[in-house]
Scaffold this motif. Structure first.
Motif, PDB file in Angstrom:
ATOM      1  N   LEU A   1       0.874  -1.226   0.185  1.00 27.45           N
ATOM      2  CA  LEU A   1       0.180  -0.030   0.085  1.00 27.45           C
ATOM      3  C   LEU A   1       0.848   1.205  -0.092  1.00 27.45           C
ATOM      4  N   LEU A   2       2.020   1.199   0.960  1.00 27.82           N
ATOM      5  CA  LEU A   2       2.667   2.505   0.996  1.00 27.82           C
ATOM      6  C   LEU A   2       3.285   2.821  -0.340  1.00 27.82           C
ATOM      7  N   GLU A   3       3.952   1.576  -0.876  1.00 31.05           N
ATOM      8  CA  GLU A   3       4.595   1.679  -2.127  1.00 31.05           C
ATOM      9  C   GLU A   3       3.614   2.402  -3.293  1.00 31.05           C
ATOM     10  N   ALA A   4       2.358   1.907  -3.370  1.00 31.37           N
ATOM     11  CA  ALA A   4       1.633   2.395  -4.429  1.00 31.37           C
ATOM     12  C   ALA A   4       1.069   3.972  -4.047  1.00 31.37           C
ATOM     13  N   ILE A   5       0.768   4.180  -2.660  1.00 31.85           N
ATOM     14  CA  ILE A   5       0.688   5.771  -2.336  1.00 31.85           C
ATOM     15  C   ILE A   5       1.882   6.535  -2.717  1.00 31.85           C
ATOM     16  N   ALA A   6       2.958   6.172  -2.397  1.00 30.40           N
ATOM     17  CA  ALA A   6       4.267   6.834  -2.619  1.00 30.40           C
ATOM     18  C   ALA A   6       4.476   7.308  -4.245  1.00 30.40           C
ATOM     19  N   GLN A   7       4.333   6.255  -5.040  1.00 32.43           N
ATOM     20  CA  GLN A   7       4.162   6.215  -6.578  1.00 32.43           C
ATOM     21  C   GLN A   7       3.269   7.339  -7.056  1.00 32.43           C
ATOM     22  N   MET A   8       2.033   7.364  -6.629  1.00 34.15           N
ATOM     23  CA  MET A   8       0.940   8.243  -6.912  1.00 34.15           C
ATOM     24  C   MET A   8       1.384   9.737  -6.544  1.00 34.15           C
ATOM     25  N   ALA A   9       1.715   9.901  -5.210  1.00 34.58           N
ATOM     26  CA  ALA A   9       2.171  11.189  -4.660  1.00 34.58           C
ATOM     27  C   ALA A   9       3.174  11.641  -5.443  1.00 34.58           C
ATOM     28  N   TYR A  10       4.447  10.807  -5.716  1.00 34.65           N
ATOM     29  CA  TYR A  10       5.238  11.298  -6.696  1.00 34.65           C
ATOM     30  C   TYR A  10       4.864  11.873  -7.845  1.00 34.65           C
ATOM     31  N   LEU A  11       4.050  11.188  -8.545  1.00 33.46           N
ATOM     32  CA  LEU A  11       3.600  11.766  -9.760  1.00 33.46           C
ATOM     33  C   LEU A  11       2.906  12.881  -9.733  1.00 33.46           C
ATOM     34  N   SER A  12       1.764  12.863  -8.789  1.00 32.96           N
ATOM     35  CA  SER A  12       0.973  14.117  -8.550  1.00 32.96           C
ATOM     36  C   SER A  12       2.036  15.460  -8.436  1.00 32.96           C
ATOM     37  N   CYS A  13       3.020  15.182  -7.489  1.00 33.37           N
ATOM     38  CA  CYS A  13       3.836  16.322  -7.125  1.00 33.37           C
ATOM     39  C   CYS A  13       4.886  16.836  -8.143  1.00 33.37           C
ATOM     40  N   THR A  14       5.425  15.928  -9.125  1.00 36.44           N
ATOM     41  CA  THR A  14       6.118  16.397 -10.231  1.00 36.44           C
ATOM     42  C   THR A  14       5.205  16.840 -11.243  1.00 36.44           C
ATOM     43  N   LEU A  15       3.859  16.523 -11.420  1.00 32.64           N
ATOM     44  CA  LEU A  15       3.042  16.978 -12.255  1.00 32.64           C
ATOM     45  C   LEU A  15       2.494  18.327 -11.739  1.00 32.64           C
ATOM     46  N   ARG A  16       2.280  18.720 -10.577  1.00 26.77           N
ATOM     47  CA  ARG A  16       1.823  19.848 -10.164  1.00 26.77           C
ATOM     48  C   ARG A  16       2.755  20.290  -8.613  1.00 26.77           C
ATOM     49  N   PRO A  17       3.618  20.646  -8.758  1.00 24.91           N
ATOM     50  CA  PRO A  17       4.194  20.767  -7.293  1.00 24.91           C
ATOM     51  C   PRO A  17       3.779  21.764  -6.269  1.00 24.91           C
ATOM     52  N   ASP A  18       2.650  22.519  -6.489  1.00 25.46           N
ATOM     53  CA  ASP A  18       2.015  23.186  -5.723  1.00 25.46           C
ATOM     54  C   ASP A  18       0.690  22.476  -5.311  1.00 25.46           C
ATOM     55  N   VAL A  19       0.702  21.086  -5.460  1.00 22.59           N
ATOM     56  CA  VAL A  19      -0.680  20.294  -5.219  1.00 22.59           C
ATOM     57  C   VAL A  19      -1.242  20.486  -3.926  1.00 22.59           C
ATOM     58  N   PRO A  20      -2.214  20.699  -3.340  1.00 21.48           N
ATOM     59  CA  PRO A  20      -2.878  20.712  -2.143  1.00 21.48           C
ATOM     60  C   PRO A  20      -3.038  19.485  -1.513  1.00 21.48           C
ATOM     61  N   ARG A  21      -3.014  19.756  -0.313  1.00 14.44           N
ATOM     62  CA  ARG A  21      -3.474  18.291   0.565  1.00 14.44           C
ATOM     63  C   ARG A  21      -4.905  18.050   0.645  1.00 14.44           C
ATOM     64  N   LEU A  22      -5.306  16.802   0.792  1.00  9.28           N
ATOM     65  CA  LEU A  22      -6.656  16.805   1.078  1.00  9.28           C
ATOM     66  C   LEU A  22      -7.468  17.289   2.088  1.00  9.28           C
ATOM     67  N   LYS A  23      -8.749  17.829   1.871  1.00  7.95           N
ATOM     68  CA  LYS A  23      -9.322  18.546   2.928  1.00  7.95           C
ATOM     69  C   LYS A  23      -9.862  17.687   4.013  1.00  7.95           C
ATOM     70  N   GLN A  24     -10.025  18.114   4.976  1.00  7.13           N
ATOM     71  CA  GLN A  24     -10.104  17.310   6.207  1.00  7.13           C
ATOM     72  C   GLN A  24     -11.480  16.367   5.995  1.00  7.13           C
ATOM     73  N   THR A  25     -12.593  17.156   5.397  1.00  7.00           N
ATOM     74  CA  THR A  25     -13.774  16.168   5.488  1.00  7.00           C
ATOM     75  C   THR A  25     -13.763  15.123   4.600  1.00  7.00           C
TER      76      THR A  25
END
Lengths: 232, 232, 232, 232
Positions: free
Chosen positions: D188-212
């Protein structure tokens, strides 16, 4: 009657998913028979899992079906134009392989950055610009062939030295003396495209390979002084 | 009684790990039976390796279980809303496939950059914004369905022309006339998402595909003048 | 006569495609027999699928063929120079593996960023600069060997501590006490190269590993106080 | 005597290469037996291809070998400290999986960007800072355990809610009520880490998920109102 040609074409097509160059039906390979002025090509939209040698369609250089129950690949006329004009070409492959297509979408030549590239060609892998609207709205697949021919002429490239091209916004075409070599070139292009992507994102100002290295690597595999391989 | 529907749903679900679109239980596929107003869907949290056709749950368009020992997918109400409102849809797929999800997390539409994309749709792949807090804290999975419906209405998109959507911060949904087509679209979306990621990181100012190329590629595969495939 | 040496060399070569380190014929492995002053190496341009132990060529340290029907790898003289000058080396591997080659094309050392790297070496993985034109136009493959030797001398590195190098614009060479270890190092290098690529593109100002961590990880696997593994 | 514990530990370890989380010997899994105050762990440096259940070593919570011919994993004391202090943990996994390690090398928490992440935890995946020099030069593997414990205390995190951590400059550790769950979390961690890498390199200012959205997704899978899965 065309059983050998169909079989050879079938084998070339089946290599594409095996080399991870196509998903679904995103690709096709063709083989020419110069003595008859005909070529064999994959039928349109038939998944590789159910493709059979007898499904392969035989066409002439106008792209007309000579034999076969199925409709040939929608890219048939592009193959036809290339076979007709480039008389040394024996096989052609079209894929939407991931990295090569990413470069095509970016409308950028793949710069020559290393000896893997120089082992096969001495220039950047050309990306032909998207066609003008008249060509797109005309006989599109035929014009696609001419777009490739024109780009090679404009850049003064020889199709026996540079066996691959990117079509801007579209994807790659590769070719070779045989269909097997065209398939090889499709795999080679994808490998070069991936390494160039990685080098360019790691170091955006990465320099092109210097000319002495380009010449050294190319000519140890090509021409009369080549010494790579078993010489046959 | 629902054996065929369960079997078809099972087959669609089993394609998802085979196409590398899901790991663990991150996905589900459903199939509708319009004549009965019911649909079959994967049970919640059951790993693909142990899934059996008889585990498939049958639900109505309110998302209530009609038959089955197991609890249906937690996303069942989203499927239900889409089936109820989009009467041409025969199957729905939800995955957290890597590249499509990365775009969803970035809350960005996937821009149309090449003909691979234009072969299937004429617009950017829409990314619906994250839901407002009232929707999230209400009947969440049902509201997820409405978020998709509303986004399609707001953009004036037709679900029979655009068979996929990204949910901002979440992941993709795809659909089609059959479950098999919905699975195909899930694989297609992932391939487009990967190539667009590569093109955008290689060239951040990459231009969208021009309209003539979009139209040409879309209409050679769709509508009355289509000439791709075997015409059946 | 050289059957065991050929067999060992064959096994090492066959591991390269299995570890996804080569496509087509982009790689070669060699094994030395110090008692005879000879080494076994892959024949040039022979695909792995058809390679047979009896195809393996036996050469001396000048790179001349001592036994074998086939022409040895075009990189043979590079192997010969390394075997001749680095007397502890038992096997050598050359690949064009994707991430390592991307770093070589970018002409950058792979910075030591984590303990995976420090488990095996205490310094950045060196990237030798492209050769000067006289070396390229001279006895190229032999000079490639000297370029590696010179870079190690210039940096004061020991080939028994640092068992890998990138050749700028070209690709990696790795070695070890055995051919098996050289293959292992080729896989290790590719894994380190990929993780370093990801860290550097995620955070371009990523700092090098601090010296205490480098020493700790290296010396728990190497030297007299090592306590990793089964101690045999 | 410890046959079942060894068998369970063996099965957990063998899942790591199967899930593409380790190459060579870069990983280990352990299983605790709380009633005896012992745990089973992989032997150090033994390749997965030759690992046998009887090779698994039994240790106490000081990391001392209680049974087994082989030396236990060099990371044994880290496992021991975690088992001793976190009494709900049943199994622990350590890997150098590619994307998770890339984040660890970058010394960055993995930001919560999507519902895949929120389905499992409500916070960013913590990256503990590299240890200070005294800890590194002391009882390193034991101190590694304390570095994890201290970071969880400093951040006020519960190990039964957050079942994973990155060690800065090193790599991930994951755990769970069972070894099977610890392996799941590593994947699970590896899958999350890969998707976060992709999102952050695609959009460096990507916002965190909102609390709700974080709360909604976490609590539909966890706690008394959970409705994901089969409820067993």
């Amino acid at each position: 009657m065309f059983k050998n040609l169909q079989e050879e074409c079938y084998e070339a097509n089946m290599m594409l998913p095996k080399l991870n160059l196509v998903v679904f039906t995103f690709g096709n390979a063709s083989v020419v028979d110069r003595s008859q002025g005909l070529f064999a090509i994959k039928p349109s939209g038939v998944p590789y899992e159910v493709l059979h040698p007898s499904d392969i369609v035989i066409c002439d250089f106008e792209g007309r079906v000579v034999m076969g129950d199925k409709r040939p690949s929608s890219d048939t006329k592009t193959h036809a134009v290339l076979f007709q004009n480039w008389t040394d070409v024996g096989g052609i492959v079209h894929t939407h392989s991931t990295y090569a297509t990413a470069w095509a979408q970016a409308q950028r030549d793949i710069p020559i950055l290393g000896t893997t590239h120089a082992d096969y060609l001495t220039v950047d892998i050309p990306c032909a610009p998207p066609m003008d609207d008249a060509m797109i709205q005309g006989d599109y697949e035929r014009e696609t062939g001419f777009q490739i021919l024109n780009e090679f002429e404009r850049r003064n490239l020889s199709p026996s030295e540079v066996e691959m091209v990117l079509l801007g916004n579209h994807a790659p075409f590769t070719w070779g003396k045989t269909a097997e070599k065209a398939v090889y070139n499709a795999g080679l292009l994808e490998a070069i495209a991936q390494m160039a992507y990685l080098s360019c994102t790691l170091r955006p100002d990465v320099p092109r390979l210097k000319q002495t290295l380009i010449d050294k690597h190319y000519f140890r595999k090509h021409g009369k002084d080549a010494y790579y391989g078993q010489g046959c």
